[in-house]
Motif scaffolding. Structure first.
Motif, PDB file in Angstrom:
ATOM      1  N   ARG A 247       0.892  -1.352  -0.053  1.00  0.00           N
ATOM      2  CA  ARG A 247       0.100  -0.037   0.171  1.00  0.00           C
ATOM      3  C   ARG A 247       0.745   1.272  -0.118  1.00  0.00           C
ATOM      4  O   ARG A 247       1.774   0.948  -0.091  1.00  0.00           O
ATOM      5  N   PRO A 248      -0.063   2.185  -0.447  1.00  0.00           N
ATOM      6  CA  PRO A 248       1.120   3.844  -0.146  1.00  0.00           C
ATOM      7  C   PRO A 248       0.817   4.143   1.117  1.00  0.00           C
ATOM      8  O   PRO A 248       0.558   4.373   1.896  1.00  0.00           O
TER       9      PRO A 248
ATOM     10  N   HIS B 107      16.448  13.959   2.397  1.00  0.00           N
ATOM     11  CA  HIS B 107      16.307  15.726   3.275  1.00  0.00           C
ATOM     12  C   HIS B 107      17.570  16.278   2.850  1.00  0.00           C
ATOM     13  O   HIS B 107      17.430  17.761   2.590  1.00  0.00           O
ATOM     14  N   ASP B 108      18.585  15.872   2.671  1.00  0.00           N
ATOM     15  CA  ASP B 108      19.706  16.657   2.768  1.00  0.00           C
ATOM     16  C   ASP B 108      19.441  17.137   1.195  1.00  0.00           C
ATOM     17  O   ASP B 108      20.231  18.080   1.615  1.00  0.00           O
ATOM     18  N   ALA B 109      19.067  16.953   0.414  1.00  0.00           N
ATOM     19  CA  ALA B 109      18.591  17.393  -1.110  1.00  0.00           C
ATOM     20  C   ALA B 109      17.550  18.325  -0.994  1.00  0.00           C
ATOM     21  O   ALA B 109      17.748  18.782  -1.591  1.00  0.00           O
ATOM     22  N   GLY B 110      17.157  18.869  -0.046  1.00  0.00           N
ATOM     23  CA  GLY B 110      16.052  19.856  -0.007  1.00  0.00           C
ATOM     24  C   GLY B 110      14.596  19.495  -0.290  1.00  0.00           C
ATOM     25  O   GLY B 110      13.854  19.811  -0.046  1.00  0.00           O
ATOM     26  N   TRP B 111      14.238  17.775  -0.203  1.00  0.00           N
ATOM     27  CA  TRP B 111      12.836  16.953   0.119  1.00  0.00           C
ATOM     28  C   TRP B 111      12.280  17.576   0.962  1.00  0.00           C
ATOM     29  O   TRP B 111      12.931  17.175   2.147  1.00  0.00           O
ATOM     30  N   ARG B 112      11.088  17.758   1.051  1.00  0.00           N
ATOM     31  CA  ARG B 112      10.328  17.563   2.692  1.00  0.00           C
ATOM     32  C   ARG B 112       9.315  17.081   2.668  1.00  0.00           C
ATOM     33  O   ARG B 112       9.111  16.005   4.312  1.00  0.00           O
ATOM     34  N   SER B 113       8.670  16.119   1.619  1.00  0.00           N
ATOM     35  CA  SER B 113       7.719  15.082   2.073  1.00  0.00           C
ATOM     36  C   SER B 113       7.575  14.443   0.680  1.00  0.00           C
ATOM     37  O   SER B 113       8.218  14.749  -0.230  1.00  0.00           O
ATOM     38  N   LEU B 114       6.698  13.103   1.327  1.00  0.00           N
ATOM     39  CA  LEU B 114       6.970  11.864  -0.023  1.00  0.00           C
ATOM     40  C   LEU B 114       6.235  11.250   0.324  1.00  0.00           C
ATOM     41  O   LEU B 114       6.129  10.891   1.228  1.00  0.00           O
ATOM     42  N   VAL B 115       5.728  10.012  -0.912  1.00  0.00           N
ATOM     43  CA  VAL B 115       4.953   9.336  -0.893  1.00  0.00           C
ATOM     44  C   VAL B 115       5.511   7.706  -1.887  1.00  0.00           C
ATOM     45  O   VAL B 115       5.722   8.396  -2.994  1.00  0.00           O
ATOM     46  N   ALA B 116       5.636   7.090  -1.695  1.00  0.00           N
ATOM     47  CA  ALA B 116       5.851   5.604  -1.701  1.00  0.00           C
ATOM     48  C   ALA B 116       4.675   4.619  -1.883  1.00  0.00           C
ATOM     49  O   ALA B 116       4.174   3.779  -0.974  1.00  0.00           O
ATOM     50  N   VAL B 117       4.434   3.713  -3.232  1.00  0.00           N
ATOM     51  CA  VAL B 117       3.682   3.995  -3.714  1.00  0.00           C
ATOM     52  C   VAL B 117       4.253   2.328  -4.446  1.00  0.00           C
ATOM     53  O   VAL B 117       4.503   2.314  -5.931  1.00  0.00           O
ATOM     54  N   PRO B 118       3.490   1.299  -3.889  1.00  0.00           N
ATOM     55  CA  PRO B 118       4.033  -0.204  -4.456  1.00  0.00           C
ATOM     56  C   PRO B 118       4.106  -0.308  -6.164  1.00  0.00           C
ATOM     57  O   PRO B 118       2.732  -0.232  -6.366  1.00  0.00           O
ATOM     58  N   MET B 119       4.510  -0.774  -6.876  1.00  0.00           N
ATOM     59  CA  MET B 119       4.150  -1.173  -8.248  1.00  0.00           C
ATOM     60  C   MET B 119       4.053  -3.042  -8.459  1.00  0.00           C
ATOM     61  O   MET B 119       4.782  -3.452  -8.193  1.00  0.00           O
TER      62      MET B 119
END
Length: 244
Positions: free
Chosen positions: A11-12, A31-43
């Motif tokens: 599940r996501p 995080h170190d590259a400046g990203w703040r949020s994300l979602v991982a969706v299984p294929m």
């Protein structure tokens, strides 16, 4: 890892703010590259994990339900595309293997046909020499057996030629050899090939060719094969004492 959990649970999984999460090496890099949020969706394809679709943003916050559903659709379609690509590569590999095997088979058939025809031609030639009385007379039984050997040898040679022809057809190299030849001689040849079997079953053979039937333009060998097959079947399925 986040991707591993999404794959395992099927599940996501969202991370609204990387600053508030325990960071695995992957998330720490983001995080170190400046990203703040994300979602991982299984294929997933047929309940098997193919990969994961990760979408990230430079601002914190939840991903909406509609966005997650859309990403799940993308992930499903991507999993199907990857699966099909793998199948296509496997099919290409199998096709290459089949092509190589087919070529080897054709080469083997051609080689074996040649190797078998050489001694068979010798058997036919020696039988013809003996029947011509080049080394003395023959009694009736010897002549009958020699004619059976000659007839069987010629028939076996035809079968070998058919095997060779089949290998040519499969390899896409079959060509008709057109020529002009008399029909009656071809029919007489066919009768001579089946005469021995007909005699054993007391089947009488007769040939009646109309006067207007003379020359034909065709592949003589193929025409002979067709007529021989027809005559062989006629003799085979005619009751003893019958007529062809």
């Amino acid at each position: 890892t986040l991707v591993g959990r999404a794959a395992k649970e099927g599940r996501p999984i969202q991370v609204p703010d990387l600053r508030n999460e325990h960071l695995d090496p992957h998330l720490q890099h983001l995080h170190d590259a400046g990203w703040r949020s994300l979602v991982a969706v299984p294929m997933l394809h047929e309940n098997r994990i193919v990969g994961a679709l990760v979408v990230r943003r430079r601002r914190p916050g939840d991903f909406t339900e509609e966005t997650c559903e859309l990403l799940q659709t993308f992930a499903s379609q991507s999993a199907l595309a990857i699966h099909n690509a793998r199948l296509f590569r496997e099919l290409e590999r199998k096709s290459d293997e089949v092509e190589v095997a087919s070529r080897h088979k054709s080469e083997f058939l051609a080689s074996m046909s040649h190797e078998l025809r050489t001694p068979l031609n010798a058997v036919i030639g020696f039988s013809e020499v003996l029947l011509e009385r080049m080394f003395g007379d023959l009694n009736d039984r010897q002549e009958e057996y020699l004619r059976d050997i000659l007839s069987s040898g010629r028939h076996l040679l035809e079968l070998l030629n058919e095997i060779l022809d089949l290998s040519k057809v499969e390899a896409g190299r079959m060509d008709l050899q057109r020529s002009t030849f008399p029909v009656q001689e071809t029919l007489e040849y066919g009768l001579s090939m089946v005469r021995a079997r007909a005699v054993r079953h007391d089947i009488s053979l007769s040939l009646d060719v109309a006067p207007e039937v003379d020359l034909i333009e065709a592949d003589e060998l193929r025409f002979k094969q067709v007529m021989l097959n027809l005559l062989s079947n006629a003799v085979k399925f005619t009751p003893d004492g019958g007529e062809v």
